[in-house]
Motif scaffolding. Structure first.
Motif, PDB file in Angstrom:
ATOM      1  N   PHE A  72       0.811  -1.218   0.000  1.00 26.52           N
ATOM      2  CA  PHE A  72       0.000   0.000   0.000  1.00 26.52           C
ATOM      3  C   PHE A  72       0.849   1.275   0.000  1.00 26.52           C
ATOM      4  CE2 PHE A  72      -2.442  -3.287   2.300  1.00 26.52           C
ATOM      5  CZ  PHE A  72      -3.584  -3.324   1.519  1.00 26.52           C
ATOM      6  N   SER A  73       2.091   1.200  -0.459  1.00 21.84           N
ATOM      7  CA  SER A  73       2.989   2.342  -0.310  1.00 21.84           C
ATOM      8  C   SER A  73       2.975   3.265  -1.526  1.00 21.84           C
ATOM      9  CB  SER A  73       4.420   1.856  -0.048  1.00 21.84           C
ATOM     10  OG  SER A  73       4.951   1.232  -1.196  1.00 21.84           O
ATOM     11  N   TYR A  74       3.297   4.528  -1.271  1.00 18.53           N
ATOM     12  CA  TYR A  74       3.407   5.557  -2.296  1.00 18.53           C
ATOM     13  C   TYR A  74       4.762   6.247  -2.146  1.00 18.53           C
ATOM     14  CZ  TYR A  74      -1.563   5.364  -3.575  1.00 18.53           C
ATOM     15  OH  TYR A  74      -2.797   4.953  -4.026  1.00 18.53           O
ATOM     16  N   THR A  75       5.240   6.810  -3.246  1.00 19.30           N
ATOM     17  CA  THR A  75       6.484   7.560  -3.256  1.00 19.30           C
ATOM     18  C   THR A  75       6.186   9.031  -3.523  1.00 19.30           C
ATOM     19  OG1 THR A  75       7.803   5.694  -4.050  1.00 19.30           O
ATOM     20  CG2 THR A  75       8.686   7.905  -4.447  1.00 19.30           C
ATOM     21  N   GLU A  76       6.877   9.920  -2.794  1.00 20.20           N
ATOM     22  CA  GLU A  76       6.815  11.339  -3.120  1.00 20.20           C
ATOM     23  C   GLU A  76       7.662  11.562  -4.374  1.00 20.20           C
ATOM     24  OE1 GLU A  76       8.273  13.492   0.206  1.00 20.20           O
ATOM     25  OE2 GLU A  76       6.650  12.893   1.553  1.00 20.20           O
ATOM     26  N   VAL A  77       7.038  11.975  -5.454  1.00 17.27           N
ATOM     27  CA  VAL A  77       7.768  12.231  -6.696  1.00 17.27           C
ATOM     28  C   VAL A  77       8.566  13.518  -6.522  1.00 17.27           C
ATOM     29  CG1 VAL A  77       7.549  12.669  -9.164  1.00 17.27           C
ATOM     30  CG2 VAL A  77       5.978  11.068  -8.039  1.00 17.27           C
ATOM     31  N   ASN A  78       9.864  13.452  -6.703  1.00 18.97           N
ATOM     32  CA  ASN A  78      10.697  14.616  -6.366  1.00 18.97           C
ATOM     33  C   ASN A  78      11.575  15.123  -7.502  1.00 18.97           C
ATOM     34  OD1 ASN A  78      12.665  12.653  -6.530  1.00 18.97           O
ATOM     35  ND2 ASN A  78      12.972  12.503  -4.316  1.00 18.97           N
ATOM     36  N   ASP A  79      11.325  14.680  -8.733  1.00 17.73           N
ATOM     37  CA  ASP A  79      12.193  15.143  -9.823  1.00 17.73           C
ATOM     38  C   ASP A  79      11.408  15.406 -11.102  1.00 17.73           C
ATOM     39  OD1 ASP A  79      11.561  12.524 -10.240  1.00 17.73           O
ATOM     40  OD2 ASP A  79      13.623  11.797 -10.445  1.00 17.73           O
ATOM     41  N   TYR A  80      10.132  15.754 -10.969  1.00 14.47           N
ATOM     42  CA  TYR A  80       9.302  16.078 -12.122  1.00 14.47           C
ATOM     43  C   TYR A  80       9.105  17.593 -12.221  1.00 14.47           C
ATOM     44  CZ  TYR A  80       7.874  11.182 -12.901  1.00 14.47           C
ATOM     45  OH  TYR A  80       7.848   9.840 -13.180  1.00 14.47           O
ATOM     46  N   THR A  81       8.423  18.025 -13.257  1.00 11.63           N
ATOM     47  CA  THR A  81       8.008  19.425 -13.425  1.00 11.63           C
ATOM     48  C   THR A  81       6.521  19.444 -13.733  1.00 11.63           C
ATOM     49  OG1 THR A  81      10.176  20.116 -14.266  1.00 11.63           O
ATOM     50  CG2 THR A  81       8.298  21.540 -14.767  1.00 11.63           C
ATOM     51  N   HIS A 125      -9.715  33.016 -20.561  1.00 12.84           N
ATOM     52  CA  HIS A 125      -8.494  33.825 -20.550  1.00 12.84           C
ATOM     53  C   HIS A 125      -7.528  33.333 -19.477  1.00 12.84           C
ATOM     54  CE1 HIS A 125      -8.975  36.155 -16.808  1.00 12.84           C
ATOM     55  NE2 HIS A 125     -10.269  36.272 -17.095  1.00 12.84           N
ATOM     56  N   SER A 126      -6.244  33.615 -19.667  1.00 11.09           N
ATOM     57  CA  SER A 126      -5.204  33.219 -18.728  1.00 11.09           C
ATOM     58  C   SER A 126      -4.724  34.454 -17.966  1.00 11.09           C
ATOM     59  CB  SER A 126      -4.053  32.540 -19.458  1.00 11.09           C
ATOM     60  OG  SER A 126      -3.099  32.019 -18.538  1.00 11.09           O
ATOM     61  N   SER A 127      -3.502  34.424 -17.488  1.00 13.43           N
ATOM     62  CA  SER A 127      -2.923  35.547 -16.749  1.00 13.43           C
ATOM     63  C   SER A 127      -1.405  35.513 -16.909  1.00 13.43           C
ATOM     64  CB  SER A 127      -3.295  35.454 -15.265  1.00 13.43           C
ATOM     65  OG  SER A 127      -2.790  34.257 -14.693  1.00 13.43           O
ATOM     66  N   PRO A 128      -0.726  36.647 -16.665  1.00 12.61           N
ATOM     67  CA  PRO A 128       0.737  36.687 -16.816  1.00 12.61           C
ATOM     68  C   PRO A 128       1.453  36.292 -15.526  1.00 12.61           C
ATOM     69  CG  PRO A 128      -0.080  38.886 -16.395  1.00 12.61           C
ATOM     70  CD  PRO A 128      -1.295  37.993 -16.431  1.00 12.61           C
ATOM     71  N   ASN A 129       2.756  36.110 -15.647  1.00 12.48           N
ATOM     72  CA  ASN A 129       3.660  35.954 -14.495  1.00 12.48           C
ATOM     73  C   ASN A 129       3.424  34.676 -13.686  1.00 12.48           C
ATOM     74  OD1 ASN A 129       4.759  38.507 -15.143  1.00 12.48           O
ATOM     75  ND2 ASN A 129       3.165  39.526 -13.935  1.00 12.48           N
ATOM     76  N   ASN A 130       2.908  33.640 -14.326  1.00  8.31           N
ATOM     77  CA  ASN A 130       2.785  32.349 -13.642  1.00  8.31           C
ATOM     78  C   ASN A 130       4.109  31.594 -13.734  1.00  8.31           C
ATOM     79  OD1 ASN A 130      -0.258  32.311 -13.131  1.00  8.31           O
ATOM     80  ND2 ASN A 130      -0.165  32.682 -15.342  1.00  8.31           N
ATOM     81  N   LYS A 131       4.379  30.754 -12.741  1.00 11.46           N
ATOM     82  CA  LYS A 131       5.608  29.967 -12.734  1.00 11.46           C
ATOM     83  C   LYS A 131       5.267  28.492 -12.533  1.00 11.46           C
ATOM     84  CE  LYS A 131       8.552  33.645 -10.846  1.00 11.46           C
ATOM     85  NZ  LYS A 131       9.471  34.048  -9.745  1.00 11.46           N
ATOM     86  N   ASP A 132       5.907  27.642 -13.346  1.00 12.70           N
ATOM     87  CA  ASP A 132       5.690  26.200 -13.231  1.00 12.70           C
ATOM     88  C   ASP A 132       6.094  25.698 -11.853  1.00 12.70           C
ATOM     89  OD1 ASP A 132       4.898  26.278 -15.876  1.00 12.70           O
ATOM     90  OD2 ASP A 132       6.878  25.690 -16.637  1.00 12.70           O
ATOM     91  N   LEU A 133       5.492  24.575 -11.441  1.00 17.27           N
ATOM     92  CA  LEU A 133       5.787  24.005 -10.130  1.00 17.27           C
ATOM     93  C   LEU A 133       6.980  23.059 -10.232  1.00 17.27           C
ATOM     94  CD1 LEU A 133       2.625  24.759 -10.163  1.00 17.27           C
ATOM     95  CD2 LEU A 133       2.503  23.305  -8.135  1.00 17.27           C
ATOM     96  N   THR A 134       7.948  23.263  -9.350  1.00 18.05           N
ATOM     97  CA  THR A 134       9.145  22.429  -9.307  1.00 18.05           C
ATOM     98  C   THR A 134       9.371  21.933  -7.874  1.00 18.05           C
ATOM     99  OG1 THR A 134      10.514  24.405  -9.003  1.00 18.05           O
ATOM    100  CG2 THR A 134      10.252  23.583 -11.252  1.00 18.05           C
ATOM    101  N   PRO A 135      10.072  20.815  -7.693  1.00 14.79           N
ATOM    102  CA  PRO A 135      10.240  20.239  -6.352  1.00 14.79           C
ATOM    103  C   PRO A 135      11.174  21.060  -5.475  1.00 14.79           C
ATOM    104  CG  PRO A 135      11.484  18.983  -7.981  1.00 14.79           C
ATOM    105  CD  PRO A 135      10.665  19.969  -8.749  1.00 14.79           C
ATOM    106  N   GLN A 136      10.825  21.111  -4.180  1.00 13.72           N
ATOM    107  CA  GLN A 136      11.634  21.804  -3.189  1.00 13.72           C
ATOM    108  C   GLN A 136      12.002  20.835  -2.065  1.00 13.72           C
ATOM    109  OE1 GLN A 136      12.652  24.939  -3.928  1.00 13.72           O
ATOM    110  NE2 GLN A 136      11.487  24.699  -5.824  1.00 13.72           N
ATOM    111  N   ASN A 137      12.780  21.320  -1.098  1.00 14.58           N
ATOM    112  CA  ASN A 137      13.313  20.449  -0.045  1.00 14.58           C
ATOM    113  C   ASN A 137      12.252  19.894   0.901  1.00 14.58           C
ATOM    114  OD1 ASN A 137      15.930  20.783  -1.002  1.00 14.58           O
ATOM    115  ND2 ASN A 137      16.328  22.563   0.312  1.00 14.58           N
ATOM    116  N   ASP A 138      11.055  20.481   0.914  1.00 17.05           N
ATOM    117  CA  ASP A 138      10.010  19.993   1.816  1.00 17.05           C
ATOM    118  C   ASP A 138       9.231  18.819   1.230  1.00 17.05           C
ATOM    119  OD1 ASP A 138       8.642  21.324  -0.155  1.00 17.05           O
ATOM    120  OD2 ASP A 138       7.573  22.697   1.186  1.00 17.05           O
ATOM    121  N   GLY A 139       9.658  18.325   0.059  1.00 15.10           N
ATOM    122  CA  GLY A 139       8.967  17.201  -0.566  1.00 15.10           C
ATOM    123  C   GLY A 139       7.752  17.608  -1.373  1.00 15.10           C
ATOM    124  N   LEU A 140       7.510  18.912  -1.508  1.00 10.91           N
ATOM    125  CA  LEU A 140       6.361  19.425  -2.243  1.00 10.91           C
ATOM    126  C   LEU A 140       6.825  20.234  -3.453  1.00 10.91           C
ATOM    127  CD1 LEU A 140       4.277  20.567   0.861  1.00 10.91           C
ATOM    128  CD2 LEU A 140       3.865  18.533  -0.545  1.00 10.91           C
TER     129      LEU A 140
END
Length: 308
Positions: A216-225, A240-255
């Motif tokens: 029943f285990s899961y892994t925190e994915v830590n190297d995707y974009t 419509h969209s909006s400006p100045n958005n930034k893609d999500l990248t992994p950080q040290n907190d596992g998120l």
């Protein structure tokens, strides 16, 4: 005459249907967004000489991401006890008696200064007559293992800013994306935080002991974009969209951390494309950039709808 009456009835039904959808939308945007900022006891378990308290924000387990705290006290003296380890395993049973789990931190982390164990769980389903959740908890004190099992209730998540998505990627693995923050966005740029988790397919035969954590285990994915394209999909907004958005990248907190710019309140869709470490698309499709007033906006095959 009958054909005319039938046509009129059908037209009235169509109009009422559209009106109902509009009314529901107007009612939805007037809903007050709940926020959770205080840990309270969600479940209390008595186990021989010890009492276990599991806390969550608002004292409730919700579908989606939940930070948890586990505290152990002596049943006789009510003093806090220090365990050398504690494990946490949620199990869901459906109407066909199938057992599954959800993303969770199995080995809880001990917070010395506060004398409690910390972790998280991402419940993928709400409790119902057909869906039941149980927690399996182990802890060790003075080299003695203590085991307990407790049924719990998982509530509907009423804050859409904490929604989640489950899906199968192009690699045939099962994934979960859960929004963590912000609970209550503001108009403008917001730090967007999410967790990405992958189910670990069992590669060895399960042990005779139930439940076997390896099943029943899961892994925190830590190297995707997680590429982000926020849109307002309501017909009146033209997707419509909006400006100045930034893609999500992994950080040290596992998120995963990024930035989303909400230019106004209302319904937004967070359109995602998830890339692996080699840049391959695991899930998601590009959304056309056309401004489409009067038409429901197209969405990526991987998206999460939010509201504020």
């Amino acid at each position: 005459m009958r054909r005319k009456l039938f046509f009129l009835a059908a037209a009235c039904f169509a109009i009422l249907s559209c009106t109902k959808e509009k009314t529901d939308y107007e009612a939805e945007i007037d809903v007050v967004v709940p926020t959770y900022d205080e840990f309270k006891e969600a479940i209390h378990i008595h186990n021989g000489d010890y009492d276990i308290s599991i806390e969550a924000l608002n004292g409730t387990f919700y579908k989606g991401y939940n930070e948890i705290r586990l505290k152990i006290t002596d049943s006789q003296t009510n003093e806090k006890k220090t365990a050398s380890s504690a494990t946490f395993l949620p199990i869901r049973t459906d109407r066909e008696e199938n057992n599954t789990s959800c993303p969770h931190q199995y080995d809880l982390a001990y917070i010395t200064a506060e004398n409690y164990f910390s972790g998280y769980v991402v419940f993928t389903h709400e409790s119902s007559l057909d869906e039941q959740w149980e927690l399996y908890i182990d802890f060790t004190i003075d080299n003695q293992l203590h085991t307990m099992r407790q049924a719990i209730t998982v509530q509907q998540q009423t804050n859409k800013n904490l929604n989640m998505a489950t899906f199968t990627g192009k690699d045939n693995d099962q994934y979960v994306i859960a929004l963590v923050s912000p609970q209550k966005p503001k108009v403008g740029e917001n730090n967007l935080i999410a967790g990405i988790y992958k189910f670990n397919k069992p590669i060895i035969a399960s042990s005779d002991d139930y439940p076997d954590p390896s099943k029943f285990s899961y892994t925190e994915v830590n190297d995707y974009t997680l590429k982000l394209d926020p849109r307002m999909p309501e017909p009146s907004m033209g997707n419509h969209s909006s400006p100045n958005n930034k893609d999500l990248t992994p950080q040290n907190d596992g998120l995963y951390h990024g930035v989303v710019n909400y230019t106004m309140t209302g319904n937004w869709t967070l359109n995602f494309i998830m890339l692996d470490q080699s840049g391959n698309i695991i899930k998601g499709t590009e959304v056309p950039t056309d401004f489409t007033p009067g038409v429901e906006g197209l969405k990526s095959e991987l998206h999460i709808d939010i509201l504020f």
